[in-house]
Design an enzyme around this catalytic site. Structure first.
Site, PDB file in Angstrom:
ATOM      1  N   ARG A  24      11.104  -7.342   5.141  1.00 40.41           N
ATOM      2  CA  ARG A  24      11.005  -5.947   4.691  1.00 40.41           C
ATOM      3  C   ARG A  24      11.960  -5.025   5.464  1.00 40.41           C
ATOM      4  NH1 ARG A  24       5.231  -2.954   4.312  1.00 40.41           N
ATOM      5  NH2 ARG A  24       5.129  -3.203   6.577  1.00 40.41           N
ATOM      6  N   ARG A  71      10.798  -2.345  10.769  1.00 40.04           N
ATOM      7  CA  ARG A  71       9.742  -1.791  11.623  1.00 40.04           C
ATOM      8  C   ARG A  71       9.481  -2.727  12.795  1.00 40.04           C
ATOM      9  NH1 ARG A  71       4.692  -0.004   7.895  1.00 40.04           N
ATOM     10  NH2 ARG A  71       3.649  -0.951   9.684  1.00 40.04           N
ATOM     11  N   ARG A  79      -1.524  -8.507  13.039  1.00 43.32           N
ATOM     12  CA  ARG A  79      -2.025  -7.454  12.145  1.00 43.32           C
ATOM     13  C   ARG A  79      -2.972  -8.045  11.088  1.00 43.32           C
ATOM     14  NH1 ARG A  79       3.444  -5.008  10.242  1.00 43.32           N
ATOM     15  NH2 ARG A  79       2.213  -3.646   8.919  1.00 43.32           N
ATOM     16  N   ARG A 128      -9.854   2.150   8.780  1.00 42.71           N
ATOM     17  CA  ARG A 128      -9.415   0.786   9.037  1.00 42.71           C
ATOM     18  C   ARG A 128     -10.470  -0.014   9.787  1.00 42.71           C
ATOM     19  NH1 ARG A 128      -3.551   1.172   8.694  1.00 42.71           N
ATOM     20  NH2 ARG A 128      -2.539  -0.827   9.005  1.00 42.71           N
ATOM     21  N   LYS A 175       0.828  -1.222   0.000  1.00 40.79           N
ATOM     22  CA  LYS A 175       0.000   0.000   0.000  1.00 40.79           C
ATOM     23  C   LYS A 175       0.861   1.270   0.000  1.00 40.79           C
ATOM     24  CE  LYS A 175      -2.536  -0.747   3.701  1.00 40.79           C
ATOM     25  NZ  LYS A 175      -2.052  -2.092   4.125  1.00 40.79           N
TER      26      LYS A 175
HETATM   27  P1  AMP Z   1       0.514   0.969   8.617  1.00 36.69           P
HETATM   28  O1  AMP Z   1       1.735   1.801   8.457  1.00 36.69           O
HETATM   29  O2  AMP Z   1      -0.636   1.481   7.794  1.00 36.69           O
HETATM   30  O3  AMP Z   1       0.779  -0.501   8.408  1.00 36.69           O
HETATM   31  O4  AMP Z   1       0.032   1.134  10.151  1.00 36.69           O
HETATM   32  C1  AMP Z   1       0.866   0.697  11.212  1.00 36.69           C
HETATM   33  C2  AMP Z   1       0.067   0.640  12.499  1.00 36.69           C
HETATM   34  O5  AMP Z   1      -0.434   1.940  12.836  1.00 36.69           O
HETATM   35  C3  AMP Z   1      -1.175  -0.246  12.475  1.00 36.69           C
HETATM   36  O6  AMP Z   1      -0.872  -1.631  12.689  1.00 36.69           O
HETATM   37  C4  AMP Z   1      -1.985   0.350  13.634  1.00 36.69           C
HETATM   38  O7  AMP Z   1      -1.460  -0.034  14.885  1.00 36.69           O
HETATM   39  C5  AMP Z   1      -1.711   1.848  13.451  1.00 36.69           C
HETATM   40  N1  AMP Z   1      -2.707   2.470  12.547  1.00 36.69           N
HETATM   41  C6  AMP Z   1      -2.488   3.026  11.316  1.00 36.69           C
HETATM   42  N2  AMP Z   1      -3.630   3.505  10.793  1.00 36.69           N
HETATM   43  C7  AMP Z   1      -4.608   3.257  11.699  1.00 36.69           C
HETATM   44  C8  AMP Z   1      -6.018   3.483  11.742  1.00 36.69           C
HETATM   45  N3  AMP Z   1      -6.674   4.062  10.710  1.00 36.69           N
HETATM   46  N4  AMP Z   1      -6.698   3.098  12.851  1.00 36.69           N
HETATM   47  C9  AMP Z   1      -6.068   2.525  13.895  1.00 36.69           C
HETATM   48  N5  AMP Z   1      -4.756   2.248  13.909  1.00 36.69           N
HETATM   49  C10 AMP Z   1      -4.018   2.605  12.838  1.00 36.69           C
END
Ligand code: AMP
Length: 218
Positions: free
Chosen positions: A127, A161, A172, A88, A13
């Site tokens: 990654r 990460r 996740r 989300r 993404k």
């Molecule tokens: P990402 O970088 O999109 O994979 O997001 C990493 C982490 O940030 C996720 O696993 C959640 O813990 C948190 N996170 C990101 N976006 C959201 C969202 N819209 N709602 C809740 N938690 C979020």
């Protein structure tokens, strides 16, 4: 254009969002990146988000929605935006609809990136992400950087990460199935969803994504 990107962790993404946002001249808004920036700056919001992110859970809506709304109100979003990682869950999708409705706006498309589950774990466990620009990602086996630990694109430091460990990825994925997947049906009912496979070369996926999104521009 106003676009939402959905897909499991590891679907690419962040990478696709950066290319698509550039092609469409709209800002790329990633709630994960916003949280990570808050964490590295040590803000109270970052402190609230940190434990949830570390364990692969969603940050509570009370924290997330305000942050996303503030970002969507910045002047660079007047011609649209590409949301990556928000909404989300169903509550966030409903609030996003309310925000857009109050401005007389609507989403043009929801791009759903599909990738098989075994592929997700393989992709994420190896990654490496650039600290300077999180859309610059590498893989220790499938696309290693020329020099270990250094981003080929900008020279930034590569790191793993904290939430990319195998256990956290599984959590996740579980959260993706239980909380995030229902928003795909929610948006299908509005006729907004276009689904493409996220397998293949990055440029190929971007081209398929552009072909799927552009007819929704009107
Ligand atoms: P990402 O970088 O999109 O994979 O997001 C990493 C982490 O940030 C996720 O696993 C959640 O813990 C948190 N996170 C990101 N976006 C959201 C969202 N819209 N709602 C809740 N938690 C979020």
């Amino acid at each position: 254009m106003r676009i939402v990107l959905v897909g499991p962790p590891g679907a690419g993404k962040g990478t696709q969002a950066a290319y698509l946002a550039e092609n469409l001249s709209i800002p790329h808004i990633s709630t994960g990146d916003l949280f990570r920036a808050n964490i590295s700056q040590g803000t109270p919001l970052g402190q609230q988000a940190q434990e949830y992110m570390k364990s692969g859970r969603l940050v509570p809506d009370e924290v997330t929605i305000g942050m996303a709304q503030d970002r969507m109100e910045q002047p660079d979003t007047s011609d649209g935006f590409l949301l990556d990682g928000f909404p989300r869950n169903l509550r966030q999708a409903e609030v996003l609809d309310e925000i857009l409705q109050s401005k007389g706006q609507k989403l043009n498309a929801v791009l759903d990136l599909e990738v098989p589950e075994e592929e997700v774990v393989k992709r994420i466990a190896g990654r490496r992400t650039c600290r300077t620009d999180s859309s610059h990602t590498f893989h220790v086996i499938y696309s290693p950087p020329k020099a270990e630990g250094v981003c080929d694109t900008c020279g930034g430091e590569l790191y793993q990460r904290e939430d990319d460990s195998e256990d956290t990825v599984r959590k996740r994925l579980e959260v993706y199935h239980s909380d995030t997947e229902p928003i795909v049906d929610y948006y299908k009912a509005q006729g907004l969803v276009v689904t493409i496979s996220a397998l293949g070369k990055v440029a190929e996926v971007t081209r398929k994504a552009m072909d799927a999104i552009l007819p929704k521009a009107a």
